[in-house]
Design an enzyme around this catalytic site. Structure first.
Site, mmCIF file in Angstrom:
data_model
loop_
_atom_site.group_PDB
_atom_site.id
_atom_site.type_symbol
_atom_site.label_atom_id
_atom_site.label_comp_id
_atom_site.label_asym_id
_atom_site.label_seq_id
_atom_site.Cartn_x
_atom_site.Cartn_y
_atom_site.Cartn_z
ATOM 1 N N CYS A 155 0.922 -1.120 0.097
ATOM 2 C CA CYS A 155 0.077 0.089 0.139
ATOM 3 C C CYS A 155 0.796 1.241 0.012
ATOM 4 O O CYS A 155 2.049 1.264 0.470
ATOM 5 C CB CYS A 155 -0.866 -0.125 1.280
ATOM 6 S SG CYS A 155 -2.185 0.948 1.070
ATOM 7 N N ASP A 158 -6.520 -3.441 11.803
ATOM 8 C CA ASP A 158 -5.641 -2.624 11.732
ATOM 9 C C ASP A 158 -5.629 -2.206 13.304
ATOM 10 O O ASP A 158 -6.400 -2.119 14.222
ATOM 11 C CB ASP A 158 -5.762 -1.645 10.781
ATOM 12 C CG ASP A 158 -4.290 -0.850 10.635
ATOM 13 O OD1 ASP A 158 -3.173 -1.262 11.039
ATOM 14 O OD2 ASP A 158 -4.419 0.006 9.625
#
Length: 205
Positions: free
Chosen positions: A6, A125
């Site tokens: 990412c 996360d």
């Protein structure tokens, strides 16, 4: 198991990703992020990205029409949401592309919304790009495939892989001084037994 790199920002990042060939590449559109791209910048990067790699757009509490435009113009293939987007917005966006919903995990009760989310995929996360892990022991018995993120790096990639997530999502852990580091990117994949593509175009997996 899949891998997402990412926060791509440059054509050099894309070239490395094309060589290493993770399953997904993330373009960040969150204005507050240091990795934020303008749609025009992302379009140029996507034009160079191997079509076998899914481009994921990362957003937080943004106008759904802007997100839909990026899907309609082929800039992104999947949508990742990190804000407080309601189920109605998720369902609207699902008419355009698969949706990944991110959840911040600090305690066991934080897993319940992820378990019942209407999103196509859930991402667990520790925070929003803060580069730290959460207590992975909380995941014991979590009864839904998930994408693991937060503080991942070459040093803990194998341990993360042992949790059997659907995918690993890494950004800051494959950077040096805020920029993607080709050696760390390759080391991350190598740590979980994935090697860069061979000269015949295979993935080497």
């Amino acid at each position: 198991m899949q891998v997402k790199f990412c926060g791509l920002q440059t054509m050099a990042d894309v070239d490395v990703v094309n060589r290493l060939h993770p399953d997904m590449a993330g373009f960040v559109f969150v204005p507050e992020s240091s990795r934020c791209l303008h749609p025009e910048e992302a379009a140029v990067l996507k034009s160079r990205l191997d079509p076998g790699i899914s481009a994921v757009g990362v957003f937080a509490n943004q106008d759904p029409a802007e997100i839909e435009m990026l899907v309609d113009t082929g800039v992104i293939d999947m949508i990742q949401l990190h804000g407080s987007e309601p189920p109605e917005m998720i369902r609207r966006l699902q008419q355009k592309a698969p949706v990944i919903r991110a959840f911040r995990i600090r305690q066991a009760s934080d897993l319940q919304p992820a378990l019942t989310s209407c999103a196509d995929h859930v991402l667990l996360d520790a925070g929003a790009g803060q580069g730290r892990t959460f207590d992975w022991s909380l995941l014991k018995g979590f009864a839904r495939p998930y994408i693991l993120a937060g503080g991942l790096c070459p040093e803990n990639a194998a341990a993360a892989c042992a949790l059997h997530p659907r995918a690993l999502d890494v950004s800051s852990g494959i950077e040096t001084a805020g920029r993607k580091d080709p050696q760390k990117m390759a080391a991350f994949l190598a740590a979980i037994g994935i090697h860069e593509r061979d000269t015949e175009g295979g993935t080497g997996r």
